[in-house]
Design a protein around this motif. Structure first.
Motif, mmCIF file in Angstrom:
data_model
loop_
_atom_site.group_PDB
_atom_site.id
_atom_site.type_symbol
_atom_site.label_atom_id
_atom_site.label_comp_id
_atom_site.label_asym_id
_atom_site.label_seq_id
_atom_site.Cartn_x
_atom_site.Cartn_y
_atom_site.Cartn_z
ATOM 1 N N ASN A 62 9.962 3.419 7.557
ATOM 2 C CA ASN A 62 9.085 3.955 6.673
ATOM 3 C C ASN A 62 7.736 4.240 6.931
ATOM 4 O O ASN A 62 7.099 4.877 6.495
ATOM 5 N N VAL A 63 7.343 3.390 7.891
ATOM 6 C CA VAL A 63 5.803 3.327 8.298
ATOM 7 C C VAL A 63 5.677 5.019 9.210
ATOM 8 O O VAL A 63 4.633 5.687 8.851
ATOM 9 N N VAL A 64 6.742 5.117 9.816
ATOM 10 C CA VAL A 64 6.536 6.597 10.698
ATOM 11 C C VAL A 64 6.747 7.582 9.468
ATOM 12 O O VAL A 64 6.128 8.418 9.713
ATOM 13 N N ASN A 65 7.680 7.497 8.278
ATOM 14 C CA ASN A 65 7.773 8.573 7.658
ATOM 15 C C ASN A 65 6.451 8.515 6.400
ATOM 16 O O ASN A 65 6.361 9.514 5.713
ATOM 17 N N GLY A 66 5.401 7.401 6.526
ATOM 18 C CA GLY A 66 4.490 7.301 5.643
ATOM 19 C C GLY A 66 4.653 6.761 4.472
ATOM 20 O O GLY A 66 3.801 7.039 3.425
ATOM 21 N N LYS A 67 5.795 6.353 4.073
ATOM 22 C CA LYS A 67 6.332 5.801 2.922
ATOM 23 C C LYS A 67 5.408 4.269 2.723
ATOM 24 O O LYS A 67 5.551 3.725 1.707
ATOM 25 N N SER A 68 5.425 3.421 3.845
ATOM 26 C CA SER A 68 4.780 2.319 3.786
ATOM 27 C C SER A 68 3.499 2.234 4.559
ATOM 28 O O SER A 68 3.216 3.065 5.588
ATOM 29 N N ASP A 69 2.646 1.390 4.039
ATOM 30 C CA ASP A 69 1.207 1.083 5.015
ATOM 31 C C ASP A 69 1.689 0.134 6.092
ATOM 32 O O ASP A 69 2.155 -0.845 5.892
ATOM 33 N N ILE A 70 0.768 0.411 7.113
ATOM 34 C CA ILE A 70 1.017 -0.445 8.349
ATOM 35 C C ILE A 70 0.566 -1.846 7.920
ATOM 36 O O ILE A 70 1.188 -2.730 8.433
ATOM 37 N N LYS A 71 -0.487 -1.978 7.090
ATOM 38 C CA LYS A 71 -1.051 -3.145 6.869
ATOM 39 C C LYS A 71 -0.106 -3.999 5.883
ATOM 40 O O LYS A 71 0.142 -5.284 6.106
ATOM 41 N N GLY A 129 2.672 -5.308 8.319
ATOM 42 C CA GLY A 129 2.370 -6.364 9.157
ATOM 43 C C GLY A 129 1.972 -7.662 8.429
ATOM 44 O O GLY A 129 2.101 -8.516 9.421
ATOM 45 N N ALA A 130 1.804 -7.644 7.239
ATOM 46 C CA ALA A 130 1.601 -8.624 6.515
ATOM 47 C C ALA A 130 2.837 -9.689 6.748
ATOM 48 O O ALA A 130 2.614 -11.013 6.489
#
Length: 89
Positions: free
Chosen positions: A28-37, A40-41
């Motif tokens: 999801n992070v790679v595809n831009g669906k989720s924010d890395i922050k 990471g939380a």
């Protein structure tokens, strides 16, 4: 004997679930669906546990310390968001 087998199977299923969650989160992070922050939380309890384990030396004590820290963090979060919503900060 059966208890050891059951515990092993449950731990294996938990491991598979955690691995699936990690793969899905990375995807999801790679595809831009989720924010890395936000992804990471989810690592905060792991970091708290590792620090607690390093300082206390026991997994049982580190688990209880992690639980207590996360409960306090949750209560503080509820108070801060409630106060912000009430007083329109």
């Amino acid at each position: 004997m059966i208890e050891n087998l059951a515990i092993g199977l449950v731990l294996g299923l938990i491991g598979i679930g955690v691995l699936g969650i990690l793969v899905s989160g990375i995807k999801n992070v790679v595809n831009g669906k989720s924010d890395i922050k936000r992804v990471g939380a989810m690592g905060v309890p792991v970091v708290v546990f590792v620090i607690s384990y390093a300082t206390l030396g026991s997994a049982n004590q580190a688990g209880v310390a992690t639980m207590m820290f996360m409960i306090v963090a949750m209560i503080l979060g509820i108070v801060v968001t409630g106060t912000r919503g009430t007083f329109k900060f």
